[in-house]
Design an enzyme around this catalytic site. Structure first.
Site, PDB file in Angstrom:
ATOM      1  N   ASP A  58      -5.846 -35.562   2.733  1.00 10.56           N
ATOM      2  CA  ASP A  58      -5.612 -36.874   2.121  1.00 10.56           C
ATOM      3  C   ASP A  58      -4.206 -36.939   1.515  1.00 10.56           C
ATOM      4  O   ASP A  58      -3.796 -37.955   0.970  1.00 10.56           O
ATOM      5  CB  ASP A  58      -6.700 -37.236   1.101  1.00 10.56           C
ATOM      6  CG  ASP A  58      -6.783 -36.267  -0.061  1.00 10.56           C
ATOM      7  OD1 ASP A  58      -6.047 -35.249  -0.072  1.00 10.56           O
ATOM      8  OD2 ASP A  58      -7.598 -36.526  -0.978  1.00 10.56           O
ATOM      9  N   SER A  59      -3.433 -35.837   1.671  1.00 11.14           N
ATOM     10  CA  SER A  59      -1.998 -35.884   1.353  1.00 11.14           C
ATOM     11  C   SER A  59      -1.312 -36.969   2.182  1.00 11.14           C
ATOM     12  O   SER A  59      -0.206 -37.389   1.855  1.00 11.14           O
ATOM     13  CB  SER A  59      -1.345 -34.527   1.626  1.00 11.14           C
ATOM     14  OG  SER A  59      -1.652 -34.070   2.924  1.00 11.14           O
ATOM     15  N   ASP A  97     -10.396 -34.039   5.239  1.00  9.30           N
ATOM     16  CA  ASP A  97     -10.584 -34.237   3.793  1.00  9.30           C
ATOM     17  C   ASP A  97     -11.532 -35.397   3.522  1.00  9.30           C
ATOM     18  O   ASP A  97     -11.394 -36.471   4.117  1.00  9.30           O
ATOM     19  CB  ASP A  97      -9.230 -34.599   3.155  1.00  9.30           C
ATOM     20  CG  ASP A  97      -8.686 -33.494   2.282  1.00  9.30           C
ATOM     21  OD1 ASP A  97      -9.462 -32.617   1.863  1.00  9.30           O
ATOM     22  OD2 ASP A  97      -7.466 -33.512   2.020  1.00  9.30           O
ATOM     23  N   LYS A 125     -13.603 -31.030   3.728  1.00 13.28           N
ATOM     24  CA  LYS A 125     -13.087 -30.395   2.493  1.00 13.28           C
ATOM     25  C   LYS A 125     -13.363 -31.314   1.312  1.00 13.28           C
ATOM     26  O   LYS A 125     -13.108 -32.524   1.399  1.00 13.28           O
ATOM     27  CB  LYS A 125     -11.579 -30.125   2.631  1.00 13.28           C
ATOM     28  CG  LYS A 125     -10.953 -29.545   1.353  1.00 13.28           C
ATOM     29  CD  LYS A 125      -9.606 -28.878   1.622  1.00 13.28           C
ATOM     30  CE  LYS A 125      -8.420 -29.791   1.683  1.00 13.28           C
ATOM     31  NZ  LYS A 125      -8.159 -30.595   0.487  1.00 13.28           N
ATOM     32  N   GLU A 127     -13.006 -31.471  -3.123  1.00 18.62           N
ATOM     33  CA  GLU A 127     -12.296 -30.871  -4.254  1.00 18.62           C
ATOM     34  C   GLU A 127     -13.217 -30.718  -5.454  1.00 18.62           C
ATOM     35  O   GLU A 127     -13.987 -31.627  -5.761  1.00 18.62           O
ATOM     36  CB  GLU A 127     -11.112 -31.774  -4.662  1.00 18.62           C
ATOM     37  CG  GLU A 127     -10.042 -31.884  -3.605  1.00 18.62           C
ATOM     38  CD  GLU A 127      -8.850 -32.725  -4.068  1.00 18.62           C
ATOM     39  OE1 GLU A 127      -8.783 -33.086  -5.272  1.00 18.62           O
ATOM     40  OE2 GLU A 127      -7.991 -33.019  -3.223  1.00 18.62           O
ATOM     41  N   GLU A 194      -5.271 -24.018  -4.581  1.00 16.39           N
ATOM     42  CA  GLU A 194      -3.950 -24.655  -4.673  1.00 16.39           C
ATOM     43  C   GLU A 194      -3.331 -24.377  -6.040  1.00 16.39           C
ATOM     44  O   GLU A 194      -3.961 -24.612  -7.083  1.00 16.39           O
ATOM     45  CB  GLU A 194      -4.094 -26.181  -4.451  1.00 16.39           C
ATOM     46  CG  GLU A 194      -2.762 -26.910  -4.577  1.00 16.39           C
ATOM     47  CD  GLU A 194      -2.777 -28.333  -4.036  1.00 16.39           C
ATOM     48  OE1 GLU A 194      -3.802 -28.754  -3.451  1.00 16.39           O
ATOM     49  OE2 GLU A 194      -1.764 -29.036  -4.209  1.00 16.39           O
TER      50      GLU A 194
HETATM   51  O1  KIV Z   1      -4.469 -33.032   1.363  1.00 13.99           O
HETATM   52  C1  KIV Z   1      -3.870 -31.989   1.649  1.00 13.99           C
HETATM   53  O2  KIV Z   1      -2.973 -31.960   2.499  1.00 13.99           O
HETATM   54  C2  KIV Z   1      -4.253 -30.781   0.955  1.00 13.99           C
HETATM   55  C3  KIV Z   1      -3.319 -29.607   1.055  1.00 13.99           C
HETATM   56  C4  KIV Z   1      -2.114 -29.822   0.234  1.00 13.99           C
HETATM   57  C5  KIV Z   1      -4.001 -28.347   0.717  1.00 13.99           C
HETATM   58  O3  KIV Z   1      -5.254 -30.742   0.318  1.00 13.99           O
END
Ligand code: KIV
Length: 277
Positions: A58-59, A97, A125, A127, A194
């Site tokens: 989600d970056s 994510d 993924k 968090e 992280e």
């Molecule tokens: O969203 C993402 O790209 C991430 C990485 C920075 C680990 O969670």
């Protein structure tokens, strides 16, 4: 390099990476690589360069959409980018994510995780620490592999109050180790750490049997993950843990991606200047 971790065979393809490939690499003490991709073109370049795991992170809310956090990213955004990456991918393992607030209730968690898996993710993924143990169990029990993301969790940025290293205080470090063990017991298949001190990341990686992927967590995790825009030096901000691999590449983007893979496997990256102590 073993055949399982080898980027390409003589025919130009490799056996698809699975969760068991990654577990075997950890057991053998061989490092593996993860990198973000958000489209078909980069998915193809990265997988052909030997990156074992592609994270559709989600970056993308920050690097593609220009937001100042990952919070505005939606399920529709994730489905779109996961399906683009799936089409370009050549055998890497795909982690998608779950965006902010998409796993706040049990029903939401199951429905949204299933949607990302249908779009092409092979693992989702989420968090958090102890509070995601139930969701992890719920998903794992139903056949959806989970990567638990601990340490600096960008979706909680407003509670954390900034992009700071997590686990410097010994009591916090101790509770993070306990939470990591709980998540493994709850069924997490991968842990991502992280921005944590190198020593804590080492302790956690040694304490768990599941692979641990690090970013800003030092060289002792089982794998490294980087945002592709950071590796190519095109992000506006360069955190301490980032290395621009394009700068010294003699073969453009492909050379930079291959150098990242080679440096992680040879334990040259991350170097001491990229670590928090
Ligand atoms: O969203 C993402 O790209 C991430 C990485 C920075 C680990 O969670």
């Amino acid at each position: 390099m073993s055949s399982q971790s080898s980027p390409l065979s003589s025919s130009g393809s490799r056996a698809p990476i699975t969760l068991s490939t990654l577990i075997k690499l950890k057991q053998k003490g061989e490092k593996f690589t993860c990198m973000t991709a958000y489209d078909a073109c980069f998915a193809q370049l990265e997988s052909e360069a030997g990156v074992e795991v592609i994270l559709i992170g989600d970056s993308l809310g920050m690097v593609l959409q220009g937001h100042d956090s990952t919070l505005p990213v939606t399920m529709d955004d994730m489905v779109y980018h996961i399906s683009c990456v799936k089409r370009g991918n050549r055998g890497a393992f795909l982690i998608g994510d779950m965006p902010f607030m998409s796993y706040a209730s049990e029903t939401q968690t199951l429905e949204n995780a299933a949607t990302l898996m249908r779009a092409g993710a092979q693992m989702i993924k989420i968090e958090g620490g102890a509070w995601i143990a139930n969701s992890t169990h719920l998903l794992a029990e139903r056949g959806i592999p989970v990567c638990a993301h601990m340490g600096l969790t960008p979706q909680s940025i407003n509670r954390i109050g900034g992009y700071h290293v997590q686990g410097r205080d010994p009591r916090h470090a101790e509770s993070m180790l306990a939470e990591a063990k709980l998540l493994e017991e709850s069924g997490a298949s991968i842990l991502l750490l992280e921005c944590v001190p190198q020593t804590l990341a080492k302790t956690i990686s040694e304490a768990l049997t599941i692979p641990v992927i690090g970013i800003g967590a030092g060289p002792d995790t089982d794998a490294q993950v980087m945002v592709v825009h950071d590796v190519l030096g095109i992000s506006p901000i360069t955190p301490k843990f980032v290395k621009n691999f394009l700068k010294d590449s003699d073969d453009g983007i492909t050379g930079a991606l291959r150098a990242y893979v080679a440096d992680v496997k040879a334990k040259r990256f991350p170097a001491p200047e990229h670590c928090f102590n």
